[in-house]
Design an enzyme around this catalytic site. Structure first.
Site, PDB file in Angstrom:
ATOM      1  N   GLU A  68      -4.418 -10.743  14.307  1.00 30.43           N
ATOM      2  CA  GLU A  68      -4.064  -9.353  14.043  1.00 30.43           C
ATOM      3  C   GLU A  68      -5.277  -8.447  14.215  1.00 30.43           C
ATOM      4  O   GLU A  68      -5.147  -7.280  14.581  1.00 30.43           O
ATOM      5  CB  GLU A  68      -3.482  -9.203  12.640  1.00 30.43           C
ATOM      6  CG  GLU A  68      -2.851  -7.830  12.408  1.00 30.43           C
ATOM      7  CD  GLU A  68      -2.041  -7.748  11.133  1.00 30.43           C
ATOM      8  OE1 GLU A  68      -0.803  -7.804  11.216  1.00 30.43           O
ATOM      9  OE2 GLU A  68      -2.653  -7.633  10.051  1.00 30.43           O
ATOM     10  N   LYS A  79       0.838  -1.208   0.000  1.00 26.43           N
ATOM     11  CA  LYS A  79       0.000   0.000   0.000  1.00 26.43           C
ATOM     12  C   LYS A  79       0.870   1.254   0.000  1.00 26.43           C
ATOM     13  O   LYS A  79       0.641   2.186  -0.770  1.00 26.43           O
ATOM     14  CB  LYS A  79      -0.945  -0.016   1.205  1.00 26.43           C
ATOM     15  CG  LYS A  79      -1.926   1.151   1.223  1.00 26.43           C
ATOM     16  CD  LYS A  79      -2.909   1.058   2.378  1.00 26.43           C
ATOM     17  CE  LYS A  79      -3.927  -0.044   2.167  1.00 26.43           C
ATOM     18  NZ  LYS A  79      -4.989  -0.026   3.206  1.00 26.43           N
ATOM     19  N   HIS A 105      -1.706 -37.611  13.475  1.00 25.00           N
ATOM     20  CA  HIS A 105      -0.466 -38.303  13.818  1.00 25.00           C
ATOM     21  C   HIS A 105       0.532 -37.356  14.461  1.00 25.00           C
ATOM     22  O   HIS A 105       1.735 -37.653  14.505  1.00 25.00           O
ATOM     23  CB  HIS A 105       0.126 -38.946  12.560  1.00 25.00           C
ATOM     24  CG  HIS A 105      -0.790 -39.948  11.937  1.00 25.00           C
ATOM     25  ND1 HIS A 105      -0.807 -41.280  12.302  1.00 25.00           N
ATOM     26  CD2 HIS A 105      -1.757 -39.812  10.991  1.00 25.00           C
ATOM     27  CE1 HIS A 105      -1.733 -41.926  11.597  1.00 25.00           C
ATOM     28  NE2 HIS A 105      -2.331 -41.045  10.801  1.00 25.00           N
ATOM     29  N   LYS A 143       8.536  -2.640  13.962  1.00 22.06           N
ATOM     30  CA  LYS A 143       9.059  -2.137  12.683  1.00 22.06           C
ATOM     31  C   LYS A 143       9.995  -0.954  12.911  1.00 22.06           C
ATOM     32  O   LYS A 143      11.062  -0.848  12.297  1.00 22.06           O
ATOM     33  CB  LYS A 143       7.911  -1.708  11.776  1.00 22.06           C
ATOM     34  CG  LYS A 143       7.020  -2.822  11.257  1.00 22.06           C
ATOM     35  CD  LYS A 143       5.926  -2.226  10.373  1.00 22.06           C
ATOM     36  CE  LYS A 143       4.962  -3.267   9.864  1.00 22.06           C
ATOM     37  NZ  LYS A 143       3.885  -2.661   9.042  1.00 22.06           N
TER      38      LYS A 143
END
Length: 555
Positions: free
Chosen positions: A357, A210, A388, A516
């Protein structure tokens, strides 16, 4: 937004559910089924090509009545209408929540005449159609004239997980001779593997960001660009081999992507809800635009069901409220998603982002700290493999783990004996999780195996199956684009239902931002010989070790 409203935990229906739980907790589903021959009919709903059986839950009719009362006290119907009306429900970013517009099928304005987004949506769909037809017919070719045969999608989060899931799930519908790769990781091994399997002359890169500044995406995009130019020997080749999906066209053009090769993104679509837009361009290129529209139609089917169906028969509402029941009144900490359809093997990873989120938050949309649990850990894997692996924990572990079983009645490729065996395994596991085994049943089984007396008594604890583990079962005839669209929209709307019930803003994700920001500073410090002190001893020690061992080019 609604600061006058009390926390959900103080509402009458919540308090009644809290008291009701102590009664239900003592009940075993084995007895509930024995007492009510109509339990399946009472607790199952069919819509949009899906059958939801929620009878294997620790509920009685009163439970569902109280959950519906809670939904109404929290004004869930009003919130559903507010979303479809295009109100700015993402209040921390002042944005509407309109991913439903991306698959809206009507010809008129939507969500309304004063805020109609459909002209923009239809324009991008036409642009996608023009591109996919050009690639399919060979009108769009690579720089040297070769037809496009490989798609490499470069994005992360919602720009990767959703498109990758759909492309993988619908592999039976892929256009002949086409292959797709998805690159999201900063570990260059992922990009290297995709490039190693690709011919630069016939590869088309989709750069999805974006902001067109996302670190992981742009790092991979720059490397892909260098690889292409190195192999084709001409920077002008970028225009024939790169497309962008972004809200920053000027940055994409600086990268070398032509104006007509840039597809618009809108701020009213969150990344994890964006596969229905040009973010899903890899899907359209792999399965064709007609089938991409079928995917949208399946999601629209679920949108209409969610918007117009009474709460008591509403699939997303039922899934969402049952999740509230276990998370907030049984204190469960996780929820498993178990597809018995190999095509949906990555559905759990997509759902992890969609749910955690969105609703992994500790404050309400008004900034008030909650006094109740919100989103559980979402996890899972292909059901047959799970049997399993982790099913041992579900059958005999110490946690209550609600689960969703998803199964196709018909496999994508029908080989004799496979379809019936697959469905039998899914139904058997949900049945055993629900029933368990009584003490007498265990003794009988051990006696039949030849054990007696002390030997039998010693083995009993190890063969105990308590049961009473809740699950939902979602069945459909066979996976196709329309059914897949309905399944994904079902889970999207479940997220919305739970966000309303917890009073959360499900459409921002501020929790990922700090990491970030810190990463940018640490990256700068790692790339110089004498980094600034970072103040905590662990990070300093780790960075010093990395500096000593690394062979990176440093500034």
């Amino acid at each position: 937004m609604d600061k006058h409203l009390p926390l959900p935990s103080s509402l009458p229906a919540w308090l009644k559910l809290n008291a009701h739980q102590s009664t239900v907790e003592r009940l075993h589903m084995r007895e509930l089924f024995a007492e009510d021959p109509e339990r399946f009919q009472r607790f199952s709903v069919e819509a949009c090509g899906l059958l939801l059986d929620y009878s294997k839950n620790r509920i009685v009719p009163e439970t569902m009545e109280l959950l519906m009362a809670l939904a109404r006290e929290l004004e869930l119907p009003r919130w559903i209408e507010r979303m479809f009306a295009g109100e700015k429900l993402n209040n921390t970013e002042e944005r509407a929540v309109l991913h439903v517009a991306l698959r809206h099928r009507g010809e008129g304005a939507f969500p309304g005449k004063d805020n109609d987004v459909m002209p923009a949506v239809r324009r991008v769909l036409r642009q996608m159609e023009t591109l996919t037809e050009a690639v399919e017919t060979g009108a769009w070719r690579g720089h040297t004239g070769k037809r496009i045969r490989t798609i490499i999608n470069i994005g992360i989060g919602g720009s990767d997980l959703g498109p990758a899931l759909v492309v993988e799930a619908l592999d039976r519908f892929h256009r002949e001779g086409m292959q797709a790769h998805f690159v999201s990781n900063l570990d260059s091994s992922q990009l290297d593997q995709a490039l190693a399997e690709s011919d630069p002359e016939s590869t088309l890169f989709l750069i999805i960001s974006k902001s067109f500044t996302t670190q992981e995406t742009m790092c991979n995009a720059a490397s892909a660009q260098s690889w292409l130019i190195q192999h084709l020997g001409d920077p002008a080749a970028v225009a024939s081999h790169f497309l962008a999906v972004t809200s920053k066209p000027e940055l994409a053009m600086e990268f070398g992507i032509g104006h007509d090769s840039i597809f618009e993104m809108w701020d009213w679509v969150g990344g994890r809800f964006s596969l229905w837009s040009a973010v899903g361009l890899s899907i359209a290129l792999m399965i064709g635009m007609r089938r991409f529209r079928e995917l949208l139609a399946g999601a629209h089917d679920m949108d209409e069901h969610f918007r117009h169906t009474p709460l008591e028969q509403n699939l997303p509402v039922l899934l969402g409220l049952l999740g509230i029941w276990y998370r907030n009144f049984f204190d469960t900490s996780s929820h498993a998603i178990l597809p018995y359809d190999y095509s949906l093997r990555t559905l759990p990873q997509w759902a992890e982002q969609a749910e955690m989120e969105s609703n992994g938050k500790r404050v309400t949309r008004d900034g008030e700290t909650v006094d109740y649990a919100t989103c559980p850990v979402i996890w899972g894997a292909s059901g047959n493999n799970g049997q399993h692996a982790f099913f041992q924990l579900m059958h005999q572990g110490t946690d209550l783990i609600p689960a969703d079983f998803l199964a196709a009645i018909r496999c994508q490729e029908a080989w004799p004996g496979h379809e019936a065996a697959l469905v039998a395994n899914a139904l058997a596991q949900s049945r055993v999780l629900m029933l368990g085994r009584t003490d007498e049943e265990m003794r009988e089984a051990l006696r039949n195996s030849g054990l007696r007396g002390k030997e039998l008594a010693e083995m009993l604890p190890f063969r105990e199956y308590p049961g009473n583990q809740p699950s939902n079962t979602i069945l459909y005839e066979r996976l196709n684009p329309r059914i897949l669209g309905a399944i994904l929209a079902l889970y999207e709307h479940k997220v919305f239902v739970q966000g309303v019930c917890w009073r959360l803003n499900s459409f921002d994700q501020w929790g990922v931002e700090l990491g970030k920001q810190v990463a940018k500073g640490l990256l700068r410090d790692l790339q110089i010989q004498h980094p600034e002190r970072v103040r905590d001893g662990s990070t300093e020690g780790l960075m010093a070790y990395v500096q000593k061992k690394s062979r990176w080019d440093k500034k």
